[in-house]
Structure formats: structure tokens, C-alpha cells
Design a protein around this motif. Structure first.
Motif, PDB file in Angstrom:
ATOM      1  N   PHE A   1     -76.940 -40.037  -9.856  1.00  0.00           N
ATOM      2  CA  PHE A   1     -76.591 -39.347  -8.610  1.00  0.00           C
ATOM      3  C   PHE A   1     -75.805 -40.210  -7.630  1.00  0.00           C
ATOM      4  O   PHE A   1     -75.660 -39.855  -6.468  1.00  0.00           O
ATOM      5  N   GLN A   2     -75.299 -41.371  -8.042  1.00  0.00           N
ATOM      6  CA  GLN A   2     -74.551 -42.230  -7.117  1.00  0.00           C
ATOM      7  C   GLN A   2     -73.053 -42.081  -7.332  1.00  0.00           C
ATOM      8  O   GLN A   2     -72.583 -42.023  -8.455  1.00  0.00           O
ATOM      9  N   GLN A   3     -72.344 -42.033  -6.236  1.00  0.00           N
ATOM     10  CA  GLN A   3     -70.888 -41.984  -6.290  1.00  0.00           C
ATOM     11  C   GLN A   3     -70.351 -43.088  -5.390  1.00  0.00           C
ATOM     12  O   GLN A   3     -70.997 -43.453  -4.410  1.00  0.00           O
ATOM     13  N   ALA A   4     -69.177 -43.613  -5.761  1.00  0.00           N
ATOM     14  CA  ALA A   4     -68.664 -44.786  -5.054  1.00  0.00           C
ATOM     15  C   ALA A   4     -68.463 -44.503  -3.566  1.00  0.00           C
ATOM     16  O   ALA A   4     -68.688 -45.347  -2.724  1.00  0.00           O
ATOM     17  N   ASP A   5     -68.071 -43.288  -3.275  1.00  0.00           N
ATOM     18  CA  ASP A   5     -67.799 -42.959  -1.886  1.00  0.00           C
ATOM     19  C   ASP A   5     -68.479 -41.638  -1.569  1.00  0.00           C
ATOM     20  O   ASP A   5     -68.284 -40.666  -2.280  1.00  0.00           O
ATOM     21  N   GLY A   6     -69.288 -41.615  -0.518  1.00  0.00           N
ATOM     22  CA  GLY A   6     -69.963 -40.384  -0.127  1.00  0.00           C
ATOM     23  C   GLY A   6     -68.982 -39.238   0.030  1.00  0.00           C
ATOM     24  O   GLY A   6     -69.252 -38.110  -0.364  1.00  0.00           O
TER      25      GLY A   6
ATOM     26  N   SER B   1     -62.639 -38.319 -18.629  1.00  0.00           N
ATOM     27  CA  SER B   1     -62.539 -37.324 -17.539  1.00  0.00           C
ATOM     28  C   SER B   1     -62.530 -38.019 -16.202  1.00  0.00           C
ATOM     29  O   SER B   1     -61.784 -37.620 -15.300  1.00  0.00           O
ATOM     30  N   ASN B   2     -63.366 -39.056 -16.050  1.00  0.00           N
ATOM     31  CA  ASN B   2     -63.355 -39.815 -14.803  1.00  0.00           C
ATOM     32  C   ASN B   2     -61.990 -40.442 -14.573  1.00  0.00           C
ATOM     33  O   ASN B   2     -61.451 -40.387 -13.467  1.00  0.00           O
ATOM     34  N   ALA B   3     -61.440 -41.061 -15.612  1.00  0.00           N
ATOM     35  CA  ALA B   3     -60.134 -41.722 -15.479  1.00  0.00           C
ATOM     36  C   ALA B   3     -59.087 -40.724 -14.978  1.00  0.00           C
ATOM     37  O   ALA B   3     -58.304 -41.028 -14.072  1.00  0.00           O
ATOM     38  N   PHE B   4     -59.095 -39.513 -15.545  1.00  0.00           N
ATOM     39  CA  PHE B   4     -58.123 -38.511 -15.115  1.00  0.00           C
ATOM     40  C   PHE B   4     -58.420 -38.001 -13.713  1.00  0.00           C
ATOM     41  O   PHE B   4     -57.522 -37.752 -12.921  1.00  0.00           O
ATOM     42  N   LYS B   5     -59.717 -37.872 -13.421  1.00  0.00           N
ATOM     43  CA  LYS B   5     -60.120 -37.328 -12.138  1.00  0.00           C
ATOM     44  C   LYS B   5     -59.710 -38.238 -10.974  1.00  0.00           C
ATOM     45  O   LYS B   5     -59.283 -37.759  -9.930  1.00  0.00           O
ATOM     46  N   PHE B   6     -59.815 -39.552 -11.200  1.00  0.00           N
ATOM     47  CA  PHE B   6     -59.576 -40.482 -10.098  1.00  0.00           C
ATOM     48  C   PHE B   6     -58.189 -41.127 -10.128  1.00  0.00           C
ATOM     49  O   PHE B   6     -57.972 -42.164  -9.524  1.00  0.00           O
TER      50      PHE B   6
ATOM     51  N   LEU C   1     -73.501 -49.815  -8.589  1.00  0.00           N
ATOM     52  CA  LEU C   1     -74.066 -48.561  -8.076  1.00  0.00           C
ATOM     53  C   LEU C   1     -73.614 -47.347  -8.877  1.00  0.00           C
ATOM     54  O   LEU C   1     -74.391 -46.414  -9.086  1.00  0.00           O
ATOM     55  N   VAL C   2     -72.362 -47.344  -9.328  1.00  0.00           N
ATOM     56  CA  VAL C   2     -71.834 -46.132  -9.970  1.00  0.00           C
ATOM     57  C   VAL C   2     -72.547 -45.793 -11.279  1.00  0.00           C
ATOM     58  O   VAL C   2     -72.467 -44.667 -11.762  1.00  0.00           O
ATOM     59  N   PHE C   3     -73.288 -46.766 -11.839  1.00  0.00           N
ATOM     60  CA  PHE C   3     -74.030 -46.486 -13.069  1.00  0.00           C
ATOM     61  C   PHE C   3     -75.415 -45.907 -12.789  1.00  0.00           C
ATOM     62  O   PHE C   3     -76.146 -45.556 -13.699  1.00  0.00           O
TER      63      PHE C   3
ATOM     64  N   LYS D   1     -58.784 -47.154 -19.591  1.00  0.00           N
ATOM     65  CA  LYS D   1     -58.162 -47.802 -18.445  1.00  0.00           C
ATOM     66  C   LYS D   1     -57.338 -46.793 -17.654  1.00  0.00           C
ATOM     67  O   LYS D   1     -56.666 -45.949 -18.245  1.00  0.00           O
ATOM     68  N   ASP D   2     -57.405 -46.887 -16.333  1.00  0.00           N
ATOM     69  CA  ASP D   2     -56.575 -45.979 -15.533  1.00  0.00           C
ATOM     70  C   ASP D   2     -55.869 -46.733 -14.416  1.00  0.00           C
ATOM     71  O   ASP D   2     -56.173 -47.895 -14.134  1.00  0.00           O
ATOM     72  N   THR D   3     -54.917 -46.045 -13.798  1.00  0.00           N
ATOM     73  CA  THR D   3     -54.191 -46.636 -12.669  1.00  0.00           C
ATOM     74  C   THR D   3     -54.527 -45.849 -11.405  1.00  0.00           C
ATOM     75  O   THR D   3     -53.656 -45.476 -10.633  1.00  0.00           O
ATOM     76  N   GLY D   4     -55.818 -45.595 -11.244  1.00  0.00           N
ATOM     77  CA  GLY D   4     -56.270 -44.724 -10.157  1.00  0.00           C
ATOM     78  C   GLY D   4     -56.775 -45.450  -8.932  1.00  0.00           C
ATOM     79  O   GLY D   4     -56.364 -46.582  -8.638  1.00  0.00           O
ATOM     80  N   ILE D   5     -57.716 -44.809  -8.222  1.00  0.00           N
ATOM     81  CA  ILE D   5     -58.141 -45.308  -6.912  1.00  0.00           C
ATOM     82  C   ILE D   5     -58.993 -46.579  -6.979  1.00  0.00           C
ATOM     83  O   ILE D   5     -59.152 -47.283  -5.999  1.00  0.00           O
ATOM     84  N   GLY D   6     -59.562 -46.868  -8.162  1.00  0.00           N
ATOM     85  CA  GLY D   6     -60.370 -48.075  -8.304  1.00  0.00           C
ATOM     86  C   GLY D   6     -61.732 -47.952  -7.624  1.00  0.00           C
ATOM     87  O   GLY D   6     -62.027 -46.956  -6.971  1.00  0.00           O
TER      88      GLY D   6
ATOM     89  N   GLY E   1     -72.419 -37.299 -10.242  1.00  0.00           N
ATOM     90  CA  GLY E   1     -72.860 -38.690 -10.234  1.00  0.00           C
ATOM     91  C   GLY E   1     -73.827 -39.000 -11.363  1.00  0.00           C
ATOM     92  O   GLY E   1     -74.496 -40.027 -11.336  1.00  0.00           O
ATOM     93  N   LEU E   2     -73.883 -38.113 -12.358  1.00  0.00           N
ATOM     94  CA  LEU E   2     -74.799 -38.360 -13.478  1.00  0.00           C
ATOM     95  C   LEU E   2     -74.094 -38.908 -14.714  1.00  0.00           C
ATOM     96  O   LEU E   2     -74.700 -39.578 -15.552  1.00  0.00           O
ATOM     97  N   GLY E   3     -72.788 -38.611 -14.815  1.00  0.00           N
ATOM     98  CA  GLY E   3     -72.042 -38.935 -16.039  1.00  0.00           C
ATOM     99  C   GLY E   3     -72.154 -40.391 -16.473  1.00  0.00           C
ATOM    100  O   GLY E   3     -72.468 -40.692 -17.625  1.00  0.00           O
ATOM    101  N   LEU E   4     -71.915 -41.312 -15.532  1.00  0.00           N
ATOM    102  CA  LEU E   4     -71.907 -42.726 -15.917  1.00  0.00           C
ATOM    103  C   LEU E   4     -73.295 -43.246 -16.262  1.00  0.00           C
ATOM    104  O   LEU E   4     -73.439 -44.103 -17.134  1.00  0.00           O
ATOM    105  N   SER E   5     -74.325 -42.735 -15.567  1.00  0.00           N
ATOM    106  CA  SER E   5     -75.663 -43.241 -15.896  1.00  0.00           C
ATOM    107  C   SER E   5     -76.065 -42.751 -17.288  1.00  0.00           C
ATOM    108  O   SER E   5     -76.652 -43.505 -18.063  1.00  0.00           O
TER     109      SER E   5
END
Ligand code: ADP
Length: 273
Positions: free
Chosen positions: A208-213, A161-166, A203-205, A190-195, A223-227
Motif C-alpha cells: 500500500f505504499q507509493q513514492a508520492d502521496g 506496467s509500472n515502467a510504462f505508467k511512470f 518504501l515502494v516495496f 529500465k525506464d526513462t521516467g520520473i524516477g 501500491g500492492l504490485g511491488l510488494s
């Protein structure tokens, strides 16, 4: 004589401090336990009324006798409720993991079936976003692995879902490979997204953390999925590794033992590297 008494005094102080530290650790452990129990109870209490909201809004959204305006309102209530339910489920999962109460169900799992499940789940999303889907597995794969299928699929769903989202253009791929020497299987999403910029990779793991506020507003999410995914991966005896380049794409690799019961061996091997 003076020296002995000084020494005694020092020892006394050290001892007192050790007792203090021990008491603080016990208090901390106790309050973590209370917090997890509270969260688990709250999640349960929130879920019951939410289920009625979801059920009734769905009935209204599907009711052809109602004005279109109202069925649209009902659909919004339905999708907001779904979002809330996912959040509650995530918080419950995290508190279960923290309390050491996440029980696994280890069975023989057919890997090809997992791939098919993921394909049917994500094909519509890929079509919707006009992204290519490349889901494949290596030939030398064993038919069955011993793991928790539900948790494995939960991790993959989250990574996909993250791969598709980004990702807005290109390909999302899921490649399944084995390392017969280490007796592990890896699922590469693997995705070809924003990186993700290097400074944000660990941090992304975190919860409640996301790469960009600002991503929070742009993309939504908690921000819970990856942790949760990383904790689950560890429970399954494995881990998740991340490689990413901004504006090029990301690659999350979940590696778990082919046989859950080889977990100890896998962890020992990891330590050596
Ligand atoms: P959520 O997606 O709900 O925000 P996650 O824990 O799944 O929570 O992800 C945390 C953050 O990691 C995301 O908000 C995003 O900033 C970043 N991230 C995760 N996956 C990707 C990806 N495939 N590409 C780019 N950024 C990602």
C-alpha cells in the motif's frame, strides 16, 4: 539465604515473562492466520458477483442496438469492474503469500517465449504512449530454465506496467542476462521516467505504499504490485533490486536461479556477499 530467595524470585519473574511472550506470539500467529483466511474467503465471495457485472457490462458495451450514451456508461462499468477485480486478485495473492499458501508450479520455461509474451503484451501500450521498446536477451542464454512461468510473468508484467505508467518519453527496456558463475538469470526493467527519490526506495516495496502521496491521485494504482512482486521473487529463490534517479529513470532487476531447485545454493551465496 536472602540472596537465594531473591534469585528464585527473579527466575520466577523471567519464566512468567517468557510464557507471556510465547502466548502473545501464538495469539499473533493465530490472528494472522484468521486474517489471511478471511481475506481469501472474501476475495472469493467478491469475485462471483463481480464476474456477472463484468460479463453483462461487456455485452452492453458491445451492443450496437443501444444508444451510444449507454454503451459508454457500460464501458465505464466494465473498466471500473476490471480495476476492482485486479485489486481483489492482488489482495488474494498477498494473503496467500502471508499464509504460506502460494503454491508454485515449477516447469521448464522457455525464456525466449517469455520475452515474446511480454513484447506482444506491451507493444500496443508503447505505441499508444509513443515510447520506444527495447526488449532483448543475451546470446549465451540457455533455452530452458526451471521456474514458475506464470509467477515470473506476473512479476515482469508488474515491473513493465509500472515502467510504462511512470514514463512519458524515451524508452522502456527489458534486458535478459545470465550470470553463469552464480547460475542466475536477471531480468532488467529500465525506464526513462520520473524516477524514485532515494528516501522512498525501500518504501515502494511495502504494501500500500507509493513514492508520492499525490501520485496516487495522479497515476492511480494500489501500491500492492511491488510488494507482491518482491515476495514472489523471493518464493522463486531470488530477489528484486532497485536503482533509480529522480527525473532520469528507474531500473528494477529481478534475479532468480536458472534452476529453482538450486534455490538453497543461491540463498547461501547471497548471504556470503
Ligand atoms: P502501484 O503502481 O499500484 O502504485 P506498486 O507497488 O507497483 O503500486 O508501486 C508502488 C509505488 O512505487 C508507485 O506508486 C510509485 O510511486 C513507485 N514506482 C514503482 N515503479 C516505478 C517506476 N518505474 N518509476 C517511478 N516510480 C515507480
Amino acid at each position: 539465604e536472602e540472596r537465594t530467595s531473591l534469585l528464585e524470585e527473579k527466575n520466577q519473574l523471567i519464566q512468567e515473562r517468557n510464557i507471556d511472550i510465547q502466548q502473545k506470539a501464538e495469539q499473533l500467529e493465530q490472528s494472522t492466520k484468521y486474517k489471511s483466511e478471511f481475506l481469501a474467503n472474501m476475495s472469493h465471495e467478491l469475485r462471483t458477483p463481480l464476474n456477472s457485472i463484468l460479463l453483462l457490462s461487456k455485452l452492453m458495451a458491445d451492443n450496437e442496438d443501444l444508444d451510444k450514451e449507454y454503451t459508454e456508461y457500460a464501458a465505464v462499468i466494465q473498466s471500473s469492474g476490471q480495476g476492482l477485480l485486479s485489486l481483489i486478485d492482488e489482495i488474494l495473492d498477498l494473503s496467500k503469500i502471508e499464509a504460506g499458501k502460494m503454491d508454485l508450479e515449477i516447469h521448464d520455461v522457455n525464456v525466449a517465449e517469455v520475452l515474446t509474451d511480454m513484447k506482444s503484451l506491451f507493444k500496443p501500450i508503447a505505441q499508444d504512449k509513443k515510447l520506444a521498446l527495447d526488449f532483448s536477451l543475451t546470446d549465451n542464454l540457455p533455452d530452458l530454465i526451471a521456474t514458475d512461468k506464470m509467477r515470473l510473468e506476473q512479476i515482469l508484467k508488474n515491473l513493465l506496467s509500472n515502467a510504462f505508467k511512470f514514463t512519458t518519453e524515451g524508452t522502456v527496456s527489458l534486458l535478459i542476462d545470465i550470470n553463469s558463475q552464480q547460475k542466475t538469470i536477471s531480468f532488467k526493467v529500465k525506464d526513462t521516467g520520473i524516477g524514485i527519490p532515494p528516501s522512498k526506495m525501500s518504501l515502494v516495496f511495502e504494501a500500500f505504499q507509493q513514492a508520492d502521496g499525490s501520485t496516487r491521485r495522479k497515476f492511480g494504482g494500489t501500491g500492492l504490485g511491488l510488494s507482491i512482486s518482491r515476495e514472489l521473487a523471493k518464493l522463486l529463490g531470488g530477489d528484486i533490486k532497485l536503482e533509480s534517479e529522480e527525473n532520469v529513470g528507474s531500473e528494477f532487476t529481478l534475479t532468480i536461479p536458472l534452476n529453482y531447485h538450486d534455490k538453497e545454493a543461491f540463498l547461501a551465496e547471497q548471504k556470503k556477499v
